[in-house]
Design a protein around this motif. Structure first.
Motif, PDB file in Angstrom:
ATOM      1  N   UNK A 161       0.905  -1.158   0.055  1.00 34.94           N
ATOM      2  CA  UNK A 161      -0.076   0.009  -0.067  1.00 34.94           C
ATOM      3  C   UNK A 161       1.024   1.309   0.094  1.00 34.94           C
ATOM      4  N   UNK A 162       2.156   1.001   0.394  1.00 37.64           N
ATOM      5  CA  UNK A 162       3.007   2.369   0.242  1.00 37.64           C
ATOM      6  C   UNK A 162       3.497   2.519  -1.066  1.00 37.64           C
ATOM      7  N   UNK A 163       3.179   1.806  -2.144  1.00 36.32           N
ATOM      8  CA  UNK A 163       3.308   2.149  -3.504  1.00 36.32           C
ATOM      9  C   UNK A 163       2.288   3.241  -3.741  1.00 36.32           C
ATOM     10  N   UNK A 164       2.637   4.340  -4.354  1.00 39.63           N
ATOM     11  CA  UNK A 164       1.606   5.438  -4.540  1.00 39.63           C
ATOM     12  C   UNK A 164       0.489   4.971  -5.531  1.00 39.63           C
ATOM     13  N   UNK A 165       1.058   4.172  -6.455  1.00 38.51           N
ATOM     14  CA  UNK A 165      -0.040   3.643  -7.771  1.00 38.51           C
ATOM     15  C   UNK A 165      -1.092   2.882  -6.847  1.00 38.51           C
ATOM     16  N   UNK A 166      -0.571   2.124  -5.788  1.00 38.17           N
ATOM     17  CA  UNK A 166      -1.595   1.124  -5.375  1.00 38.17           C
ATOM     18  C   UNK A 166      -2.454   1.748  -4.167  1.00 38.17           C
ATOM     19  N   UNK A 167      -1.646   2.502  -3.669  1.00 36.94           N
ATOM     20  CA  UNK A 167      -2.404   3.417  -2.362  1.00 36.94           C
ATOM     21  C   UNK A 167      -3.124   4.298  -2.943  1.00 36.94           C
ATOM     22  N   UNK A 168      -3.152   4.781  -4.070  1.00 38.49           N
ATOM     23  CA  UNK A 168      -4.248   5.671  -4.655  1.00 38.49           C
ATOM     24  C   UNK A 168      -5.537   4.897  -5.241  1.00 38.49           C
ATOM     25  N   UNK A 169      -5.331   3.329  -5.260  1.00 37.02           N
ATOM     26  CA  UNK A 169      -6.760   2.682  -5.747  1.00 37.02           C
ATOM     27  C   UNK A 169      -7.179   1.966  -4.389  1.00 37.02           C
ATOM     28  N   UNK A 170      -6.520   1.677  -3.311  1.00 35.83           N
ATOM     29  CA  UNK A 170      -6.559   0.927  -2.206  1.00 35.83           C
ATOM     30  C   UNK A 170      -6.095   1.540  -1.033  1.00 35.83           C
ATOM     31  N   UNK A 171      -7.033   2.078  -0.253  1.00 35.27           N
ATOM     32  CA  UNK A 171      -6.500   2.971   1.032  1.00 35.27           C
ATOM     33  C   UNK A 171      -6.703   2.129   2.104  1.00 35.27           C
ATOM     34  N   UNK A 235     -11.138 -15.507  -9.196  1.00 33.87           N
ATOM     35  CA  UNK A 235     -10.404 -15.439 -10.614  1.00 33.87           C
ATOM     36  C   UNK A 235     -11.719 -15.504 -11.672  1.00 33.87           C
ATOM     37  N   UNK A 236     -12.903 -15.301 -11.116  1.00 37.22           N
ATOM     38  CA  UNK A 236     -13.970 -15.184 -12.030  1.00 37.22           C
ATOM     39  C   UNK A 236     -14.291 -13.600 -12.324  1.00 37.22           C
ATOM     40  N   UNK A 237     -13.506 -12.772 -11.738  1.00 37.85           N
ATOM     41  CA  UNK A 237     -13.533 -11.214 -11.880  1.00 37.85           C
ATOM     42  C   UNK A 237     -13.350 -10.920 -13.541  1.00 37.85           C
ATOM     43  N   UNK A 238     -14.032 -10.396 -14.104  1.00 39.32           N
ATOM     44  CA  UNK A 238     -13.772  -9.695 -15.324  1.00 39.32           C
ATOM     45  C   UNK A 238     -14.274 -11.017 -16.344  1.00 39.32           C
ATOM     46  N   UNK A 239     -14.602 -12.015 -16.014  1.00 37.94           N
ATOM     47  CA  UNK A 239     -15.321 -13.271 -16.806  1.00 37.94           C
ATOM     48  C   UNK A 239     -16.781 -13.289 -16.735  1.00 37.94           C
ATOM     49  N   UNK A 271      -6.028  -9.643  -4.535  1.00 36.14           N
ATOM     50  CA  UNK A 271      -6.073  -9.665  -5.904  1.00 36.14           C
ATOM     51  C   UNK A 271      -6.038  -8.511  -6.632  1.00 36.14           C
ATOM     52  N   UNK A 272      -6.609  -7.653  -6.273  1.00 32.81           N
ATOM     53  CA  UNK A 272      -6.341  -6.440  -6.703  1.00 32.81           C
ATOM     54  C   UNK A 272      -5.069  -5.841  -6.615  1.00 32.81           C
ATOM     55  N   UNK A 273      -4.370  -5.741  -5.657  1.00 35.15           N
ATOM     56  CA  UNK A 273      -3.017  -5.429  -5.535  1.00 35.15           C
ATOM     57  C   UNK A 273      -1.963  -6.363  -6.581  1.00 35.15           C
ATOM     58  N   UNK A 288     -12.918  -6.201  -8.688  1.00 33.53           N
ATOM     59  CA  UNK A 288     -12.269  -6.595  -7.478  1.00 33.53           C
ATOM     60  C   UNK A 288     -12.499  -5.327  -6.473  1.00 33.53           C
ATOM     61  N   UNK A 289     -12.145  -4.287  -7.128  1.00 34.21           N
ATOM     62  CA  UNK A 289     -12.292  -3.118  -5.826  1.00 34.21           C
ATOM     63  C   UNK A 289     -13.723  -2.842  -5.503  1.00 34.21           C
ATOM     64  N   UNK A 290     -14.757  -3.081  -6.414  1.00 34.35           N
ATOM     65  CA  UNK A 290     -16.161  -3.174  -6.239  1.00 34.35           C
ATOM     66  C   UNK A 290     -16.443  -4.124  -4.959  1.00 34.35           C
ATOM     67  N   UNK A 291     -15.804  -5.247  -4.855  1.00 29.85           N
ATOM     68  CA  UNK A 291     -16.179  -6.316  -3.931  1.00 29.85           C
ATOM     69  C   UNK A 291     -15.443  -5.800  -2.479  1.00 29.85           C
TER      70      UNK A 291
END
Length: 293
Positions: A161-171, A235-239, A271-273, A288-291
């Motif tokens: 989560x310390x990665x800015x690109x990840x922290x911006x999507x998952x707080x 793993x069914x996300x997006x399918x 999984x989102x990370x 995944x983020x919606x979940x």
């Protein structure tokens, strides 16, 4: 022996020192092959923590030689495979050398990963696999449980989560919500079985019509039987979508669909990370983020 792809994964997992260990792998494999009478073959199916080589035993039967810089991990994995051996749903352990971080396993044939099998029949095959694995009685005082597995996973993956690109999507709020949901599920486990503990679509191989799916690389722990189906569901996300797959898998595996879906919400941020780290498809990440909400 081409180890370039393996080097990237091992260094990512163990740090720069893994490159030095990997440089010694050809000589180590040759010594072990001579001792055990193996005919070594090509590198295949190596993961983030090991190198796996095809080989043949003295009688000509196919096997695999597995090596890892993490000797403790490999020794523990051999123990777990032996515990599940009675199920017939894990590879047989043929030889081990804990000091060398090595073991020889039965090669599963045809060995097609579950992800590449017909999706119409896969839920039933998964149900048969879980029934066989979960019927194994855990040894007395088995030291690993699902709570400890999640404590380690949340700590290790949470550092990303310390990665800015990840922290911006998952707080942090999302992450702590997943931890709270996990705790609630762990506190309400009515049925506890010996889980495979890392049963995703790449860790289940086709063992042929008479054997069914065979599970590799266990991280055996005691916990809710739903957990061994949750990676397949997410793993069914997006399918077909996680919710739809959850209904199909729960019915085929005889699992509580509400609990299975609740577990999918716990692991969804993990999984989102992974997808964010490796530039995964946005529709998958969005689902995944919606979940997680």
């Amino acid at each position: 022996m081409d180890l370039d792809d393996v080097r990237v994964r091992l260094v990512d997992r163990f740090g720069p020192g893994a490159a030095g260990w990997l440089a010694d792998v050809p000589a180590l494999a040759a010594r072990l092959a001579a001792r055990w009478g193996l005919g070594p073959g090509e590198v295949f199916a190596s993961g983030a923590a090991s190198v796996v080589l095809r080989c043949r035993r003295p009688d000509g039967t196919p096997a695999v030689l597995k090596l890892s810089p993490d000797r403790t991990l490999l020794t523990k994995q051999a123990e777990m495979l032996r515990v599940f051996a009675a199920s017939g749903r894990v590879p047989a352990v043929l030889a081990t050398d804990p000091g060398a971080g090595a073991m020889v396993l039965e090669e599963i044939r045809p060995g097609t990963e579950a992800e590449d099998l017909p999706q119409t029949s896969l839920p039933r095959l998964w149900g048969d696999l879980l029934a066989a694995l979960h019927a194994v009685a855990p040894p007395a005082d088995w030291p690993w449980d699902l709570r400890g597995r999640f404590d380690e996973s949340f700590a290790r993956i949470g550092r990303k989560l310390a990665d800015p690109a990840i922290g911006a999507r998952i707080g942090q709020a999302t992450w702590h919500r997943a931890i709270r949901r996990c705790g609630e599920l762990l506190d309400t486990q009515d049925t506890v079985v010996l889980l495979h503990g890392d049963l995703h679509l790449g860790n289940a191989l086709d063992g042929g019509p008479s054997r069914g799916l065979v599970a590799i690389d266990p991280k055996a722990c005691l916990g809710d039987p739903c957990f061994d189906a949750v990676d397949y569901v997410v793993a069914g996300a997006g399918l077909e979508g996680v919710e739809t797959r959850c209904r199909r898998v729960a019915a085929a595996c005889g699992l509580d669909g509400d609990r299975l879906y609740a577990w999918s919400r716990v692991v969804a941020p993990m999984f989102a990370i992974a997808h964010l780290t490796h530039d995964g498809p946005e529709p998958v990440i969005d689902e995944l983020l919606a979940l997680t909400r």
